[in-house]
Motif scaffolding. Sequence first.
Motif, short mmCIF file in Angstrom:
data_model
loop_
_atom_site.label_atom_id
_atom_site.label_comp_id
_atom_site.label_asym_id
_atom_site.label_seq_id
_atom_site.Cartn_x
_atom_site.Cartn_y
_atom_site.Cartn_z
N VAL A 66 -0.88 -4.89 -12.56
CA VAL A 66 -2.01 -3.96 -12.50
C VAL A 66 -2.65 -3.94 -13.88
CG1 VAL A 66 -2.75 -1.60 -12.03
CG2 VAL A 66 -0.82 -2.57 -10.76
N SER A 73 -4.63 7.75 -2.57
CA SER A 73 -3.38 7.63 -1.83
C SER A 73 -3.43 6.56 -0.75
CB SER A 73 -3.02 8.98 -1.19
OG SER A 73 -4.03 9.39 -0.28
N ARG A 74 -4.63 6.09 -0.39
CA ARG A 74 -4.74 5.09 0.68
C ARG A 74 -4.53 3.67 0.20
NH1 ARG A 74 -10.58 6.63 2.80
NH2 ARG A 74 -10.90 6.45 0.55
N ARG A 75 -4.79 3.39 -1.10
CA ARG A 75 -4.67 2.04 -1.67
C ARG A 75 -5.35 1.01 -0.78
NH1 ARG A 75 -0.83 5.87 -3.03
NH2 ARG A 75 0.71 4.95 -1.64
N PHE A 115 -7.74 -2.37 -5.48
CA PHE A 115 -7.27 -1.39 -4.51
C PHE A 115 -7.82 -0.02 -4.89
CE2 PHE A 115 -4.11 -4.73 -4.25
CZ PHE A 115 -3.83 -4.81 -2.91
N SER A 116 -8.24 0.74 -3.89
CA SER A 116 -8.78 2.08 -4.17
C SER A 116 -7.74 2.92 -4.89
CB SER A 116 -9.21 2.76 -2.86
OG SER A 116 -8.11 2.95 -1.99
N ALA A 117 -8.19 3.65 -5.91
CA ALA A 117 -7.29 4.45 -6.76
C ALA A 117 -7.06 5.82 -6.15
CB ALA A 117 -7.88 4.56 -8.17
N CYS A 122 -11.10 2.06 -8.50
CA CYS A 122 -10.08 1.11 -8.05
C CYS A 122 -9.14 0.70 -9.18
CB CYS A 122 -10.74 -0.17 -7.51
SG CYS A 122 -11.74 0.05 -6.03
N ARG A 138 0.80 -1.21 0.00
CA ARG A 138 0.00 0.00 0.00
C ARG A 138 0.84 1.28 0.00
NH1 ARG A 138 -4.07 -0.12 4.73
NH2 ARG A 138 -4.74 1.81 3.69
N THR A 185 -8.41 -0.10 -14.49
CA THR A 185 -9.15 0.61 -13.46
C THR A 185 -10.63 0.27 -13.60
OG1 THR A 185 -9.36 2.55 -14.89
CG2 THR A 185 -7.53 2.52 -13.32
N LEU A 208 0.30 3.23 -7.67
CA LEU A 208 -0.06 2.29 -8.73
C LEU A 208 -0.33 2.99 -10.06
CD1 LEU A 208 -2.51 -0.04 -6.76
CD2 LEU A 208 -0.04 -0.24 -7.00
#
Length: 272
Positions: A192, A237-239, A233-235, A207, A165, A195, A169
């Motif tokens: 990856v 800064s938190r991933r 993973f959320s797109a 994501c 994280r 999206t 990405l």
Amino acid sequence: MEIRKTRTPITTRILTASFVLLAAALLWASPPAHARSIPFGPGEKMTYEIHWTFVHAGNAVLEVMPDTKVDGASARHFRGTASTVPWVDKFYKVRDTMDAWTDPDVTHALRYQSDQNEGKYSKKADLVFDPANRRTFRYIEGELKHELEQPESVFDPMSVLFAFRKQVLYKTMQFGANVTDGKVSVVGKAHVEDTETLKTPMGDIPCFRVRLDVRHLSGVFRKSPDAELLVWFSADSRRIPVRVRSKVVVGHFTLELVDYQPPAELQTTNDN
């Protein structure tokens, strides 16, 4: 707190495996350690529902615990728990816990413990890392079972998720990492792909979809010629891992994020 060194049905195995996908299976998803800012901290909590095919069979929680020490050194502490829902408890009760400790910058693992309680089966494992000598020691119920040589930077099945994280990405990104469960060490690979925007109880979340290489995973994955393992993973800064989905010979199992609690420092900022 200071830490110091010191047979089931296939459907049930899938249920238990669906929890560890967020950690053990995500061992394949950690890129090289050119770290940027750390997007998590004590107080962060992610809650998931576990679905086998279309049935809600259990729940899982990933959280960042207060910072601590391991053998006198500062450390970060991560915890994962999994449990079956009441109707499943009646015939096969699962209560599993995993704890992991890393250095403050999350560049390598220091300690990993798991406590499995599944039906009548129970096992406690303790994986101790010795970064200076590049070795790990795996204990089962207090007895040393495995000792392995390791690369300089290696993660356990829990902490590797948080190490991942830290990375920014982008589409087409490919990477690998050193990970161990104390019995074997592997270099896993991930890609990856694209999206997508997922609909969740918290609203629509953009994501990145990441495909993980399952060719070297044991058990039901190895027995499934068309097995796949995907993580969204959320797109931002938190991933945040929003969804984990796997296809195997006996069906599909999925983890879906249903609640997110930010780190305590962000909660305080928002309250002000």
